[in-house]
Design an enzyme around this catalytic site. Structure first.
Site, PDB file in Angstrom:
ATOM      1  NE  ARG A 160      -1.424  -7.581   8.035  1.00 50.55           N
ATOM      2  CZ  ARG A 160      -1.074  -6.723   8.999  1.00 50.55           C
ATOM      3  NH1 ARG A 160       0.090  -6.868   9.616  1.00 50.55           N
ATOM      4  NH2 ARG A 160      -1.866  -5.723   9.331  1.00 50.55           N
ATOM      5  NE  ARG A 214       4.315  -6.065   4.227  1.00 49.86           N
ATOM      6  CZ  ARG A 214       4.276  -5.227   5.265  1.00 49.86           C
ATOM      7  NH1 ARG A 214       5.037  -4.150   5.262  1.00 49.86           N
ATOM      8  NH2 ARG A 214       3.513  -5.486   6.302  1.00 49.86           N
ATOM      9  NE  ARG A 251       2.542  -4.516  -5.094  1.00 47.06           N
ATOM     10  CZ  ARG A 251       2.583  -3.960  -3.889  1.00 47.06           C
ATOM     11  NH1 ARG A 251       2.262  -4.668  -2.818  1.00 47.06           N
ATOM     12  NH2 ARG A 251       2.946  -2.714  -3.736  1.00 47.06           N
ATOM     13  CG  ASP A 299      -5.589  -2.528   2.136  1.00 49.16           C
ATOM     14  OD1 ASP A 299      -6.310  -1.612   2.585  1.00 49.16           O
ATOM     15  OD2 ASP A 299      -4.513  -2.870   2.648  1.00 49.16           O
ATOM     16  CE1 TYR A 337      -5.472   2.891   8.707  1.00 43.50           C
ATOM     17  CE2 TYR A 337      -7.123   1.149   8.654  1.00 43.50           C
ATOM     18  CZ  TYR A 337      -5.812   1.550   8.821  1.00 43.50           C
ATOM     19  OH  TYR A 337      -4.839   0.631   9.113  1.00 43.50           O
TER      20      TYR A 337
END
Length: 370
Positions: free
Chosen positions: A43, A47, A56, A92, A167
């Site tokens: 990651r 962010r 973004r 992702d 998921y």
């Protein structure tokens, strides 16, 4: 474990033409201990970077992943800023699921959410195979990125079959994956068919990234820590092996990482067999690296395992921790420094840059171990 041969790769691939073959990352993954420890962060693109947040604005997560120019730029941002030894492709794990026609979206503040969970044999039978042609935006993004990276390798990735299935069955994020684990035991035939579909999707996703220029791949099993060892060996490991087999003929190093994987770490290294079957195993922050090496042996490179929580501690605390991680990693044949999971979004980017500089200053890591 993958063969070092790259004969099946395109002649212009960075491993085939030599651009990344001698990089610290590739050398370490193949069992060498380069003069400078390689370091990258899970990651690292995302962010924690203000340039990412600026880019973004107004773009949904999956739209960003499927925009080749944007995905490439986001991948490159942390390489430019931190000087890490590899880029990790910005995407992702649910992207290939989406491209296979599943109704799934990433909801801000929650995560991946399905329009309709997959819980019956009819649901599984309705799933469509992932058409490699649907991955054209991914291949374009990878090619753009590789052209900019030069001798710095790009790591491709995919979600492991169990994590994808979790998921799909839960319908979204879950703390304990009760529905998924119930299906595993209550209807093992349907479970196996679902995992086989997920393995094909992940494998196809990995292969597209490698053929477009990725020099290594990592299979993420984010939820493997919810499984017993018996369940992992019986119901999961064979499917992870299939996912990784999709790139076996391409000769790229393969990394297998799971969160909370201490009890199955050896099995993730062997993919449920008797011998080492991957090039590196990622270790989360819970298990010291020398203890991890005692479990997996010296026939595999270890990756990790700085505690992400330490990134917000005082520098002297973090520095001591990084040095300890490097010392413990000296027990392995080779060590790729990383976090024990992903970069927290509140992390100060300057801290990551400082960690990279510290790791590079520690040389091969062998001296720190001695």
């Amino acid at each position: 474990m993958t063969d070092a041969s790259t004969a099946a790769l395109p002649a212009t691939h960075p491993l085939a033409d030599g651009r990344t073959a001698g990089s610290a990352l590739v050398r370490a993954l193949r069992g060498d201990r380069p003069e400078t420890l390689p370091v990258w962060f899970m990651r690292q693109a995302g962010r924690s970077l203000p340039e990412y947040r600026d880019l973004r604005v107004g773009t949904a997560m999956l739209d960003a992943c499927l925009d080749p120019a944007m995905a490439s730029e986001i991948t490159l941002q942390p390489v430019r800023r931190h000087g890490v030894d590899a880029g990790i492709f910005f995407s992702d794990i649910v992207v290939p699921i989406k491209l296979a026609g599943v109704d799934i979206e990433i909801v801000p503040g929650r995560g991946p959410v399905l329009g309709s969970p997959i819980r019956t044999v009819a649901d599984v039978d309705a799933l469509e195979a992932l058409d490699p042609a649907a991955l054209a935006p991914i291949a374009e993004a990878v090619a753009r990125t590789v052209a900019e990276l030069g001798s710095t390798p790009l790591i491709g990735f995919a979600g492991a079959p169990f994590t994808l299935a979790a998921y799909l069955v839960e319908g979204g994020p879950s703390k304990d994956h009760i529905r998924a684990r119930t299906l595993m035991h209550a209807d093992p035939v349907t479970w196996s068919r679902l995992l086989a579909w997920a393995a094909a999707v992940s494998g196809t996703f990995l292969r597209a990234q490698v053929l477009a220029g990725a020099s290594a791949v990592q299979l993420f099993d984010s939820w493997v820590g919810s499984l017993s060892r018996e369940d992992y060996l019986t119901h999961v490991a064979p499917h992870s092996a299939v996912a990784l087999s999709h790139v076996a003929d391409l000769g790229v190093p393969r990394i297998h990482f799971g969160v909370g994987s201490g009890e199955v770490l050896r099995d993730m290294t062997t993919l449920g067999g008797d011998t080492v079957a991957v090039d590196a195993v990622g270790v989360d922050w819970r298990l010291p690296l020398d203890q991890a090496v005692a479990r997996v042996g010296t026939g595999v490179t270890v990756q990790g395992n700085i505690d992400p929580a330490m990134l917000s501690a005082a520098w002297e605390v973090l520095e001591a921790h990084v040095r300890q991680v490097v010392r413990r990693g000296g027990a392995a044949r080779a060590h790729v420094v990383n976090l024990g999971h992903g970069v927290p979004p509140e992390t100060d980017p300057a801290v990551l840059t400082r960690v990279v500089e510290l790791v590079h200053a520690l040389g091969s890591g062998a001296e720190a171990s001695a």
